[in-house]
Write a protein that holds these residues in place. Structure first.
Motif, PDB file in Angstrom:
ATOM      1  N   ILE A   7       0.858  -1.262  -0.069  1.00 50.05           N
ATOM      2  CA  ILE A   7      -0.006   0.147   0.006  1.00 50.05           C
ATOM      3  C   ILE A   7       0.891   1.263  -0.039  1.00 50.05           C
ATOM      4  O   ILE A   7       1.658   1.396   0.788  1.00 50.05           O
ATOM      5  CB  ILE A   7      -0.985  -0.025   1.067  1.00 50.05           C
ATOM      6  N   ASN A   8       0.601   2.110  -0.911  1.00 52.66           N
ATOM      7  CA  ASN A   8       1.449   3.413  -1.058  1.00 52.66           C
ATOM      8  C   ASN A   8       0.384   4.217  -0.636  1.00 52.66           C
ATOM      9  O   ASN A   8      -0.529   4.726  -1.207  1.00 52.66           O
ATOM     10  CB  ASN A   8       1.763   3.875  -2.464  1.00 52.66           C
ATOM     11  N   ALA A   9       0.670   4.875   0.797  1.00 55.15           N
ATOM     12  CA  ALA A   9      -0.111   5.888   1.509  1.00 55.15           C
ATOM     13  C   ALA A   9       0.303   7.247   1.276  1.00 55.15           C
ATOM     14  O   ALA A   9      -0.413   8.041   1.772  1.00 55.15           O
ATOM     15  CB  ALA A   9      -0.021   5.470   3.023  1.00 55.15           C
ATOM     16  N   HIS A  10       1.040   7.428   0.590  1.00 61.05           N
ATOM     17  CA  HIS A  10       1.549   9.048   0.012  1.00 61.05           C
ATOM     18  C   HIS A  10       0.392   9.717  -0.549  1.00 61.05           C
ATOM     19  O   HIS A  10      -0.344   9.256  -1.534  1.00 61.05           O
ATOM     20  CB  HIS A  10       2.881   8.822  -0.690  1.00 61.05           C
ATOM     21  N   HIS A  11       0.216  11.076   0.217  1.00 60.13           N
ATOM     22  CA  HIS A  11      -0.764  12.002  -0.742  1.00 60.13           C
ATOM     23  C   HIS A  11       0.177  12.863  -1.048  1.00 60.13           C
ATOM     24  O   HIS A  11       1.050  13.676  -0.473  1.00 60.13           O
ATOM     25  CB  HIS A  11      -1.570  12.372   0.460  1.00 60.13           C
ATOM     26  N   ALA A  12      -0.067  13.368  -2.359  1.00 59.37           N
ATOM     27  CA  ALA A  12       0.777  14.367  -3.210  1.00 59.37           C
ATOM     28  C   ALA A  12       0.564  15.742  -2.584  1.00 59.37           C
ATOM     29  O   ALA A  12      -0.557  16.091  -2.410  1.00 59.37           O
ATOM     30  CB  ALA A  12       0.579  14.194  -4.615  1.00 59.37           C
TER      31      ALA A  12
END
Length: 194
Positions: A7-12
């Motif tokens: 899961i890539n939880a990054h928010h741009a």
């Protein structure tokens, strides 16, 4: 070989586009596949289907959560993911309620998880330098470590009866970034624990 949900939880944001977290996700995906593992990758910012995410968690032997640390926690978009997906999983997909029973309503809170035998790993990217942790003389963390800071996230996975793999952390990634060093450390971490 294992089934691994990444899961890539990054928010741009304009100041944090997500290249480091994206690269770590890509590295994990490629490395784990090359070792014979099966992977699924979810990028929270791209949207998700709640039922598919519940199925992903049931399918996976290991969940690898790749996330930046924003204000001492996960990005708000991943918190929204948890609120939607994990709450929907309370009906048996992730947990059968909160673990308490009528005959002992004050005992065993959190012991209703249904993902027994499954594991998770936190992979975190910090602006904070490594030296700011585990040192009582340092101002902010007061001698606490990364896993102390992320105790609530560990408890979320424990609520589902999952067991932790050692946490990976990349430090000082904005002011003194050394991505090649972090990629090498991450590669070694994956090799050791998968």
């Amino acid at each position: 070989m294992s089934k691994i949900l990444i899961i890539n939880a990054h928010h741009a944001y304009p100041f944090a586009e997500g290249r480091l977290n994206g690269s770590l996700v890509e590295m994990a995906d490629e490395t784990l596949k090359s070792k014979g593992h099966e992977t699924r990758v979810v990028k929270v910012d791209d949207g998700y289907d709640v039922e598919q995410e519940l199925e992903n968690h049931q399918w996976a032997d290991i969940v690898l959560l790749q996330t930046p640390v924003n204000w001492m926690g996960v990005p708000w978009t991943f918190k929204k993911y948890m609120d939607e997906v994990y709450t929907a999983g309370m009906g048996g997909q992730l947990t059968n309620g909160d673990g308490r029973h009528e005959d002992a309503p004050k005992k065993n809170y959190g012991a209703g998880g249904t993902l027994n035998g499954k594991k998770y790993m936190l992979s975190l990217t910090f602006n904070a330098p490594e030296e700011s942790f585990n040192d009582p003389s340092e101002y902010l963390f007061q001698g606490k470590g990364v896993d102390d800071l992320f105790f609530p996230m560990h408890m979320n996975f424990r609520f589902f009866a999952m067991e932790p793999l050692p946490t990976f952390a990349a430090y000082d990634v904005m002011k003194n970034a050394e991505p090649e060093k972090e990629f090498g450390r991450f590669s070694a971490h994956l090799a050791e624990h998968f």
